[in-house]
Design a protein around this motif. Structure first.
Motif, PDB file in Angstrom:
ATOM      1  N   LEU A 156      39.004 -41.792  16.626  1.00 15.26           N
ATOM      2  CA  LEU A 156      38.535 -42.190  15.311  1.00 15.26           C
ATOM      3  C   LEU A 156      39.296 -43.437  14.864  1.00 15.26           C
ATOM      4  CD1 LEU A 156      36.393 -40.581  13.581  1.00 15.26           C
ATOM      5  CD2 LEU A 156      37.419 -39.251  15.426  1.00 15.26           C
ATOM      6  N   SER A 157      38.566 -44.444  14.454  1.00 15.19           N
ATOM      7  CA  SER A 157      39.186 -45.662  13.943  1.00 15.19           C
ATOM      8  C   SER A 157      39.456 -45.500  12.445  1.00 15.19           C
ATOM      9  CB  SER A 157      38.268 -46.860  14.195  1.00 15.19           C
ATOM     10  OG  SER A 157      38.792 -48.033  13.612  1.00 15.19           O
ATOM     11  N   VAL A 158      40.712 -45.628  12.055  1.00 21.10           N
ATOM     12  CA  VAL A 158      41.103 -45.501  10.647  1.00 21.10           C
ATOM     13  C   VAL A 158      41.859 -46.766  10.257  1.00 21.10           C
ATOM     14  CG1 VAL A 158      42.359 -44.160   8.927  1.00 21.10           C
ATOM     15  CG2 VAL A 158      41.270 -42.997  10.859  1.00 21.10           C
ATOM     16  N   THR A 159      41.260 -47.551   9.375  1.00 20.86           N
ATOM     17  CA  THR A 159      41.816 -48.839   8.984  1.00 20.86           C
ATOM     18  C   THR A 159      42.735 -48.724   7.775  1.00 20.86           C
ATOM     19  OG1 THR A 159      39.676 -49.733   9.656  1.00 20.86           O
ATOM     20  CG2 THR A 159      41.181 -51.244   8.569  1.00 20.86           C
ATOM     21  N   THR A 160      42.418 -47.798   6.899  1.00 26.45           N
ATOM     22  CA  THR A 160      43.160 -47.634   5.645  1.00 26.45           C
ATOM     23  C   THR A 160      42.948 -46.226   5.134  1.00 26.45           C
ATOM     24  OG1 THR A 160      43.376 -48.429   3.353  1.00 26.45           O
ATOM     25  CG2 THR A 160      41.190 -48.516   4.336  1.00 26.45           C
ATOM     26  N   LEU A 161      43.861 -45.770   4.280  1.00 31.37           N
ATOM     27  CA  LEU A 161      43.691 -44.491   3.593  1.00 31.37           C
ATOM     28  C   LEU A 161      43.240 -44.703   2.150  1.00 31.37           C
ATOM     29  CD1 LEU A 161      46.885 -42.601   4.851  1.00 31.37           C
ATOM     30  CD2 LEU A 161      44.559 -42.510   5.781  1.00 31.37           C
ATOM     31  N   ASP A 162      43.070 -45.945   1.767  1.00 31.99           N
ATOM     32  CA  ASP A 162      42.676 -46.324   0.404  1.00 31.99           C
ATOM     33  C   ASP A 162      41.153 -46.419   0.331  1.00 31.99           C
ATOM     34  OD1 ASP A 162      42.066 -47.649  -1.965  1.00 31.99           O
ATOM     35  OD2 ASP A 162      43.863 -48.890  -1.893  1.00 31.99           O
ATOM     36  N   ASN A 163      40.529 -45.534  -0.432  1.00 29.61           N
ATOM     37  CA  ASN A 163      39.073 -45.527  -0.528  1.00 29.61           C
ATOM     38  C   ASN A 163      38.515 -46.832  -1.090  1.00 29.61           C
ATOM     39  OD1 ASN A 163      38.450 -42.987   0.532  1.00 29.61           O
ATOM     40  ND2 ASN A 163      38.924 -41.964  -1.399  1.00 29.61           N
ATOM     41  N   ARG A 164      39.197 -47.413  -2.060  1.00 31.11           N
ATOM     42  CA  ARG A 164      38.709 -48.674  -2.646  1.00 31.11           C
ATOM     43  C   ARG A 164      38.690 -49.781  -1.611  1.00 31.11           C
ATOM     44  NH1 ARG A 164      41.745 -50.948  -7.217  1.00 31.11           N
ATOM     45  NH2 ARG A 164      43.549 -50.355  -5.965  1.00 31.11           N
TER      46      ARG A 164
ATOM     47  N   ARG B 275      37.068 -39.056   7.979  1.00 33.33           N
ATOM     48  CA  ARG B 275      37.462 -39.317   9.367  1.00 33.33           C
ATOM     49  C   ARG B 275      38.619 -38.408   9.781  1.00 33.33           C
ATOM     50  NH1 ARG B 275      37.524 -45.916   9.184  1.00 33.33           N
ATOM     51  NH2 ARG B 275      36.241 -45.944   7.295  1.00 33.33           N
ATOM     52  N   LEU B 276      39.574 -38.242   8.871  1.00 27.12           N
ATOM     53  CA  LEU B 276      40.683 -37.332   9.163  1.00 27.12           C
ATOM     54  C   LEU B 276      40.182 -35.902   9.335  1.00 27.12           C
ATOM     55  CD1 LEU B 276      43.383 -38.667   6.668  1.00 27.12           C
ATOM     56  CD2 LEU B 276      43.273 -39.054   9.141  1.00 27.12           C
ATOM     57  N   ALA B 277      39.231 -35.497   8.499  1.00 27.63           N
ATOM     58  CA  ALA B 277      38.662 -34.150   8.622  1.00 27.63           C
ATOM     59  C   ALA B 277      37.940 -33.990   9.959  1.00 27.63           C
ATOM     60  CB  ALA B 277      37.709 -33.874   7.458  1.00 27.63           C
ATOM     61  N   ALA B 278      37.267 -35.050  10.405  1.00 27.00           N
ATOM     62  CA  ALA B 278      36.594 -35.001  11.702  1.00 27.00           C
ATOM     63  C   ALA B 278      37.610 -34.836  12.824  1.00 27.00           C
ATOM     64  CB  ALA B 278      35.767 -36.274  11.908  1.00 27.00           C
ATOM     65  N   MET B 279      38.735 -35.530  12.728  1.00 31.64           N
ATOM     66  CA  MET B 279      39.801 -35.348  13.726  1.00 31.64           C
ATOM     67  C   MET B 279      40.217 -33.884  13.806  1.00 31.64           C
ATOM     68  SD  MET B 279      42.500 -38.440  13.155  1.00 31.64           S
ATOM     69  CE  MET B 279      41.950 -40.144  12.961  1.00 31.64           C
ATOM     70  N   HIS B 280      40.403 -33.282  12.632  1.00 28.21           N
ATOM     71  CA  HIS B 280      40.835 -31.883  12.582  1.00 28.21           C
ATOM     72  C   HIS B 280      39.819 -30.974  13.262  1.00 28.21           C
ATOM     73  CE1 HIS B 280      42.616 -28.197  11.066  1.00 28.21           C
ATOM     74  NE2 HIS B 280      41.439 -27.856  10.563  1.00 28.21           N
ATOM     75  N   GLU B 281      38.528 -31.174  12.970  1.00 31.83           N
ATOM     76  CA  GLU B 281      37.491 -30.333  13.560  1.00 31.83           C
ATOM     77  C   GLU B 281      37.421 -30.520  15.070  1.00 31.83           C
ATOM     78  OE1 GLU B 281      35.633 -27.984  12.083  1.00 31.83           O
ATOM     79  OE2 GLU B 281      36.902 -28.360  10.338  1.00 31.83           O
ATOM     80  N   LEU B 282      37.513 -31.753  15.528  1.00 32.62           N
ATOM     81  CA  LEU B 282      37.479 -32.024  16.966  1.00 32.62           C
ATOM     82  C   LEU B 282      38.668 -31.377  17.661  1.00 32.62           C
ATOM     83  CD1 LEU B 282      36.477 -35.794  16.784  1.00 32.62           C
ATOM     84  CD2 LEU B 282      35.049 -33.974  17.725  1.00 32.62           C
ATOM     85  N   SER B 283      39.849 -31.564  17.101  1.00 31.95           N
ATOM     86  CA  SER B 283      41.053 -31.007  17.704  1.00 31.95           C
ATOM     87  C   SER B 283      40.999 -29.492  17.744  1.00 31.95           C
ATOM     88  CB  SER B 283      42.278 -31.483  16.916  1.00 31.95           C
ATOM     89  OG  SER B 283      43.461 -30.922  17.444  1.00 31.95           O
ATOM     90  N   ARG B 284      40.528 -28.892  16.662  1.00 34.09           N
ATOM     91  CA  ARG B 284      40.446 -27.431  16.607  1.00 34.09           C
ATOM     92  C   ARG B 284      39.482 -26.888  17.653  1.00 34.09           C
ATOM     93  NH1 ARG B 284      38.863 -24.469  11.009  1.00 34.09           N
ATOM     94  NH2 ARG B 284      36.836 -25.371  11.556  1.00 34.09           N
ATOM     95  N   ALA B 285      38.477 -27.703  18.026  1.00 28.68           N
ATOM     96  CA  ALA B 285      37.513 -27.279  19.051  1.00 28.68           C
ATOM     97  C   ALA B 285      38.000 -27.571  20.470  1.00 28.68           C
ATOM     98  CB  ALA B 285      36.181 -27.987  18.810  1.00 28.68           C
ATOM     99  N   GLY B 286      39.221 -28.107  20.594  1.00 31.96           N
ATOM    100  CA  GLY B 286      39.762 -28.371  21.918  1.00 31.96           C
ATOM    101  C   GLY B 286      39.341 -29.698  22.509  1.00 31.96           C
TER     102      GLY B 286
ATOM    103  N   SER C 260      46.943 -39.008  10.628  1.00 33.92           N
ATOM    104  CA  SER C 260      46.110 -38.715  11.796  1.00 33.92           C
ATOM    105  C   SER C 260      46.770 -37.667  12.677  1.00 33.92           C
ATOM    106  CB  SER C 260      45.855 -39.994  12.586  1.00 33.92           C
ATOM    107  OG  SER C 260      45.188 -40.950  11.799  1.00 33.92           O
ATOM    108  N   HIS C 261      48.081 -37.792  12.883  1.00 34.98           N
ATOM    109  CA  HIS C 261      48.803 -36.797  13.678  1.00 34.98           C
ATOM    110  C   HIS C 261      48.715 -35.426  13.025  1.00 34.98           C
ATOM    111  CE1 HIS C 261      52.493 -34.623  15.036  1.00 34.98           C
ATOM    112  NE2 HIS C 261      52.098 -35.096  16.201  1.00 34.98           N
ATOM    113  N   ALA C 262      48.838 -35.382  11.707  1.00 29.87           N
ATOM    114  CA  ALA C 262      48.749 -34.111  10.993  1.00 29.87           C
ATOM    115  C   ALA C 262      47.372 -33.477  11.105  1.00 29.87           C
ATOM    116  CB  ALA C 262      49.095 -34.324   9.511  1.00 29.87           C
ATOM    117  N   HIS C 263      46.359 -34.293  11.374  1.00 29.54           N
ATOM    118  CA  HIS C 263      44.987 -33.776  11.506  1.00 29.54           C
ATOM    119  C   HIS C 263      44.565 -33.611  12.960  1.00 29.54           C
ATOM    120  CE1 HIS C 263      44.826 -34.808   7.239  1.00 29.54           C
ATOM    121  NE2 HIS C 263      43.761 -34.039   7.156  1.00 29.54           N
ATOM    122  N   GLY C 264      45.504 -33.693  13.882  1.00 30.52           N
ATOM    123  CA  GLY C 264      45.189 -33.346  15.270  1.00 30.52           C
ATOM    124  C   GLY C 264      45.176 -34.479  16.266  1.00 30.52           C
ATOM    125  N   ALA C 265      45.365 -35.715  15.830  1.00 32.05           N
ATOM    126  CA  ALA C 265      45.374 -36.838  16.778  1.00 32.05           C
ATOM    127  C   ALA C 265      46.600 -36.742  17.672  1.00 32.05           C
ATOM    128  CB  ALA C 265      45.374 -38.162  16.033  1.00 32.05           C
TER     129      ALA C 265
END
Length: 374
Positions: free
Chosen positions: A205-213, A228-239, A265-270
């Motif tokens: 997952l490409s993450v450029t910033t954590l700032d929504n604005r 995107r972070l939530a998607a990382m978590h779901e992917l990681s949880r699925a192995g 990102s690391h906290a969400h499974g990257a």
């Protein structure tokens, strides 16, 4: 969240006449192959400002691409893959910094608004890919999906071409790497989970910033950072092996967030990470400057000066080996910060693409046909 490194407020589209809602580029420059160009200017009657004051949303158009091959090949020494599949040309995400924008000039369109609104799609991409993988002598190595434009940009919801490609790769037991800014990758969890069990897929997952604005003006139609972070978590949880790409790092805009993006990102499974310094090849240089002056006029000069500092005094240096990371003290500082964060988080122990299993590759039906000859 911070809006960057200089602390000045970002301008909104309501204060910037002429900007198209939901689009990233603020211009639609002629491509470099055209012999003539036009420039818009006010004739003194104030009609230009009035005409640009309230432009309607720019619709997306789709055109069939008649390409007769699915695989694109490269021999670049600083790219970690030699083949890729891109179901689409152009990208609705509208990322102003996208290095792929100049490719739209090859089909006679502008790298500006055309790139994000006039898309080409390859309806036969899966069939073409199956034929190419079935050729005698084909040697499998990981295919990059999303190397030029995002395979999960909004139009994928209706066309589903990326899913068709994955279905082919799944049947052939062919390894694949995916890079995306979209949570839409979760729609293919069923296929990705099966492939991950055979060590055939990695998702980044490409993450450029954590700032929504900031994300809304840099990449207006991409998924919000938290999605995107939530998607990382779901992917990681699925192995499914997942990583993060901090790209691009823009001096004076989002570079202060590098460590925070890696930590989140690391906290969400990257479990793998990379970064790329801002690249401004060809038409992108002027487009980025226009965008910067429109959205961040108070810091534009400083940002451009920092960019040149990382490119030996130029806007861009295309030499292999340094085009991704730049040179000079500022670029060295970014590289050091990234290395320290990687080590602290344990991301420096990540497996490379070579860890995907190429030995499982098989052309469906070949074994059955061979047995019929006995």
């Amino acid at each position: 969240m911070p809006d960057g490194s200089l602390g000045s407020p970002l301008l909104t589209r309501s204060t910037l006449p002429g900007l198209r809602r939901g689009r990233g580029a603020v211009s639609n420059p002629a491509n470099r192959f055209e012999r003539s160009r036009t420039d818009t200017f006010d004739d003194g009657w104030g009609t230009l400002a009035e005409a640009l004051a309230d432009l309607p949303p720019l619709a997306t158009s789709l055109t069939r691409d008649a390409s007769r091959s699915a695989l694109s090949w490269n021999d670049s020494p600083d790219i970690g893959f030699d083949r890729s599949v891109n179901p689409y040309k152009g990208c609705e995400h509208g990322c102003i910094y996208c290095y792929a924008r100049p490719t739209h000039a090859w089909i006679g369109l502008s790298p500006g608004l055309d790139f994000e609104s006039r898309l080409m799609f390859k309806p036969e991409v899966a069939t073409l890919l199956e034929k190419e993988l079935s050729k005698p002598g084909y040697t499998p190595r990981p295919i990059a999906l999303g190397s030029n434009t995002d395979p999960y940009q909004p139009v994928e919801r209706t066309l589903g071409l990326t899913r068709q490609v994955l279905e082919v790769l799944d049947r052939f037991n062919h390894p694949v790497t995916i890079v995306t800014k979209s949570a839409g990758v979760l729609r293919d969890m069923d296929i990705l989970t099966r492939m991950a069990a055979r060590n055939l897929v990695q998702v980044c997952l490409s993450v450029t910033t954590l700032d929504n604005r900031l994300a809304r003006i840099m990449e207006p139609r991409a998924a919000a950072p938290l999605r995107r972070l939530a998607a990382m978590h779901e992917l990681s949880r699925a192995g499914i092996p997942v990583g993060v790409l901090v790209a691009p790092v823009i001096p004076g805009v989002n570079d202060a967030e590098m460590e925070k993006v890696l930590e989140a990102s690391h906290a969400h499974g990257a479990r793998a990470a990379g970064y790329v310094l801002l690249r401004l090849p060809l038409e992108i240089r002027q487009m980025f400057e226009d965008w910067l002056n429109a959205h961040m006029p108070d810091r534009a000069a400083r940002v451009l000066a920092l960019v040149r500092e990382t490119r030996a005094g130029r806007a861009y240096d295309s030499r292999f080996g340094i085009r991704q990371t730049g040179t000079g003290p500022y670029a060295d500082m970014l590289a050091s910060r990234f290395a320290v964060a990687m080590k602290r988080l344990g991301l420096d122990k990540a497996r490379e693409n070579g860890g995907l299993d190429c030995s499982r590759f098989v052309v469906p039906g070949v074994e059955a046909r061979q047995l019929e000859l006995l």
